[in-house]
Design an enzyme around this catalytic site. Structure first.
Site, mmCIF file in Angstrom:
data_model
loop_
_atom_site.group_PDB
_atom_site.id
_atom_site.type_symbol
_atom_site.label_atom_id
_atom_site.label_comp_id
_atom_site.label_asym_id
_atom_site.label_seq_id
_atom_site.Cartn_x
_atom_site.Cartn_y
_atom_site.Cartn_z
ATOM 1 N N GLY A 64 -28.743 0.033 -31.967
ATOM 2 C CA GLY A 64 -28.048 1.254 -32.414
ATOM 3 C C GLY A 64 -28.759 1.927 -33.570
ATOM 4 C CD GLU A 111 -55.423 19.400 -28.451
ATOM 5 O OE1 GLU A 111 -56.532 18.901 -28.223
ATOM 6 O OE2 GLU A 111 -55.044 19.760 -29.584
ATOM 7 C CG ASP A 138 -64.355 17.348 -23.294
ATOM 8 O OD1 ASP A 138 -63.335 17.181 -22.599
ATOM 9 O OD2 ASP A 138 -65.484 17.592 -22.805
ATOM 10 C CB THR A 178 -50.196 24.282 -32.010
ATOM 11 O OG1 THR A 178 -49.767 23.599 -30.845
ATOM 12 C CG2 THR A 178 -49.890 23.453 -33.242
HETATM 13 N N1 CAA Z 1 -66.855 20.484 -20.672
HETATM 14 C C1 CAA Z 1 -67.716 21.440 -20.216
HETATM 15 N N2 CAA Z 1 -67.559 22.088 -19.041
HETATM 16 C C2 CAA Z 1 -66.469 21.767 -18.303
HETATM 17 C C3 CAA Z 1 -65.543 20.801 -18.708
HETATM 18 C C4 CAA Z 1 -65.762 20.129 -19.946
HETATM 19 N N3 CAA Z 1 -64.916 19.182 -20.397
HETATM 20 N N4 CAA Z 1 -64.576 20.685 -17.777
HETATM 21 C C5 CAA Z 1 -64.890 21.564 -16.797
HETATM 22 N N5 CAA Z 1 -66.042 22.213 -17.128
HETATM 23 C C6 CAA Z 1 -66.747 23.202 -16.305
HETATM 24 C C7 CAA Z 1 -67.070 22.614 -14.939
HETATM 25 O O1 CAA Z 1 -68.290 21.903 -14.962
HETATM 26 C C8 CAA Z 1 -67.167 23.873 -14.075
HETATM 27 O O2 CAA Z 1 -68.422 24.464 -14.267
HETATM 28 P P1 CAA Z 1 -69.288 25.025 -12.993
HETATM 29 O O3 CAA Z 1 -68.451 26.152 -12.442
HETATM 30 O O4 CAA Z 1 -70.571 25.477 -13.613
HETATM 31 O O5 CAA Z 1 -69.403 23.889 -12.041
HETATM 32 C C9 CAA Z 1 -66.115 24.793 -14.701
HETATM 33 O O6 CAA Z 1 -65.906 24.319 -16.053
HETATM 34 C C10 CAA Z 1 -64.798 24.785 -13.961
HETATM 35 O O7 CAA Z 1 -64.347 23.448 -13.959
HETATM 36 P P2 CAA Z 1 -63.375 22.869 -12.850
HETATM 37 O O8 CAA Z 1 -63.789 23.421 -11.525
HETATM 38 O O9 CAA Z 1 -63.290 21.398 -13.019
HETATM 39 O O10 CAA Z 1 -61.987 23.581 -13.262
HETATM 40 P P3 CAA Z 1 -60.512 23.345 -12.744
HETATM 41 O O11 CAA Z 1 -59.853 24.663 -12.571
HETATM 42 O O12 CAA Z 1 -60.501 22.400 -11.592
HETATM 43 O O13 CAA Z 1 -59.781 22.698 -14.009
HETATM 44 C C11 CAA Z 1 -59.082 21.020 -15.550
HETATM 45 C C12 CAA Z 1 -60.205 21.589 -14.654
HETATM 46 C C13 CAA Z 1 -59.665 19.753 -16.119
HETATM 47 C C14 CAA Z 1 -57.841 20.700 -14.782
HETATM 48 C C15 CAA Z 1 -58.771 22.030 -16.679
HETATM 49 O O14 CAA Z 1 -58.165 23.211 -16.178
HETATM 50 C C16 CAA Z 1 -57.854 21.425 -17.750
HETATM 51 O O15 CAA Z 1 -58.321 20.685 -18.624
HETATM 52 N N6 CAA Z 1 -56.546 21.747 -17.739
HETATM 53 C C17 CAA Z 1 -55.639 21.379 -18.807
HETATM 54 C C18 CAA Z 1 -55.648 22.445 -19.875
HETATM 55 C C19 CAA Z 1 -55.151 21.976 -21.197
HETATM 56 O O16 CAA Z 1 -55.508 20.910 -21.692
HETATM 57 N N7 CAA Z 1 -54.330 22.820 -21.839
HETATM 58 C C20 CAA Z 1 -53.835 22.565 -23.148
HETATM 59 C C21 CAA Z 1 -54.171 23.753 -24.015
HETATM 60 S S1 CAA Z 1 -54.155 23.522 -25.761
HETATM 61 C C22 CAA Z 1 -52.546 23.174 -26.157
HETATM 62 O O17 CAA Z 1 -52.009 22.231 -25.664
HETATM 63 C C23 CAA Z 1 -51.792 24.024 -27.108
HETATM 64 C C24 CAA Z 1 -52.105 23.815 -28.526
HETATM 65 O O18 CAA Z 1 -51.962 24.718 -29.322
HETATM 66 C C25 CAA Z 1 -52.509 22.480 -29.009
#
Ligand code: CAA
Length: 333
Positions: free
Chosen positions: A292, A315, A188, A106
């Site tokens: 409409g 996001e 977040d 974005t």
């Molecule tokens: N805060 C802090 N740490 C976090 C966290 C958070 N919210 N979420 C995960 N972590 C940490 C975990 O604790 C873990 O740490 P450890 O290895 O120490 O245990 C590590 O990160 C890996 O986490 P996961 O194993 O849960 O990771 P995952 O591969 O299963 O993925 C997910 C988790 C929630 C699916 C994540 O990949 C996700 O949020 N995906 C969506 C991505 C997204 O929102 N993309 C949009 C991008 S921005 C956009 O849209 C464009 C723009 O310009 C606006």
């Protein structure tokens, strides 16, 4: 963004109210404000060194420059940890050489500065991702085509391409290998902004529907006197107010977390999920109430409907929010 660096330093509730009101008028502008403040600005505020904040936050806080955030790649959206782009330290140890494509960024067509997430140690998975601060006027940086989008059309989105872009080591944001956690922590906060955007869109569609129900007549009475329209308005209002409570609650939790350092993952994802689903529901019903006229570009209803859709996708999709919420509840993966 902090006053020290030229920001207004308002709290998250104030930010959510601003996002809601701007998005009520035009969600595209809400998107620009959101990425600039909650993805770029929040990222630097939380993870930048004082020198980085001075150099990278001040021009964006003043509005002189625009900031963006780049996590997604052509082959990884929801599975954000699975990246193909790479950053390799040069032999002198002075620069990271970055190569690869990032997508759906974005504001990229006009952004001056970007927080970039890329792989420094692919063998380490999530722990091999690092965040960097990049400037878009440097050699090795190029923009791809601007995406032709369904909605939020006044906000521009494009791919960005790195071809041996040399990033000085001092422009690493946070520590080596901390990029994934930084990206998630920033998201977040960002998700509260998108939830507020969705709330604004839904509220605009609801207001228009109430006005139309009081004005439009059919079968000799105002359409708002028909039970089927009354049911729609009542359900729309309840969902909008429930979204509002979730959004404001998440915003207050975020302000409290500034002191406690607690994660706001659960309230942020609940607000994003519920408000974006509500925006889609309310804008769909709003078009139905307008008939409409709702389908016509002469009224803003079709724009609200098209703009609402992206709030269920960017996001973190609604499916990802549900996964995050369930994981937060159970502690299971
Ligand atoms: N805060 C802090 N740490 C976090 C966290 C958070 N919210 N979420 C995960 N972590 C940490 C975990 O604790 C873990 O740490 P450890 O290895 O120490 O245990 C590590 O990160 C890996 O986490 P996961 O194993 O849960 O990771 P995952 O591969 O299963 O993925 C997910 C988790 C929630 C699916 C994540 O990949 C996700 O949020 N995906 C969506 C991505 C997204 O929102 N993309 C949009 C991008 S921005 C956009 O849209 C464009 C723009 O310009 C606006």
């Amino acid at each position: 963004m902090p006053e020290e660096y030229g920001g207004a330093e308002m709290d998250t509730l104030a930010y959510a109210l601003v996002m809601e009101e701007i998005s009520k008028a035009d969600a595209s502008h809400g998107t620009i404000v959101s990425v600039n403040n909650s993805l770029y600005g929040k990222g630097l505020t939380l993870f930048g060194t004082p020198a980085q904040k001075e150099a990278w936050l001040t021009p964006v806080a003043s509005g002189a420059q625009i900031g963006a955030y780049s996590l997604t790649e052509p082959m990884s959206g929801s599975d954000a940890g699975n990246m193909a782009s790479r950053a390799v330290l040069n032999s002198a140890g002075t620069h990271y050489v970055i190569n690869g494509r990032k997508s759906w960024v974005t504001s990229a067509p006009y952004a001056d500065r970007i927080i970039l997430f890329t792989m420094t140690s692919p063998e380490k998975g999530h722990n091999g991702i690092t965040a960097f601060l990049v400037e878009t006027n440097q050699p090795g940086f190029a923009r791809g085509k601007t995406e032709p989008k369904l909605g939020i059309r006044a906000s521009a989105t494009s791919e960005i391409i790195f071809d041996n872009y040399e990033c000085p080591v001092e422009n690493m944001l946070g520590k080596l290998g901390e990029g994934f956690k930084i990206a998630m922590t920033i998201l977040d906060a960002g998700r509260i902004g998108i939830a507020a955007q969705a709330l604004g869109i839904a509220d605009a569609a609801l207001e228009a529907s109430i006005a139309y129900a009081k004005e439009r007549e059919a079968f000799g009475q105002k359409i708002g006197q028909f039970q089927m329209i009354q049911q729609k308005l009542a359900d729309m209002k309840c969902r909008v107010e429930a979204s509002r409570l979730l959004v404001y609650h998440a915003a207050v939790e975020a302000s409290l977390a500034k002191k406690s350092g607690a994660r706001i993952t659960l309230p942020a994802s609940m607000a994003k999920l519920y408000a974006s689903e509500t925006a889609m529901y309310v804008t769909t019903e709003a078009i139905q109430i307008h008939g409409g006229m709702g389908y016509s570009k002469e009224m803003p209803l079709e724009r609200y409907f098209r703009d609402a859709k992206i709030t269920q996708i960017y996001e973190g999709t609604s499916e990802i929010q549900r996964m995050v919420i369930a994981r937060q509840l159970t502690g299971l993966k």
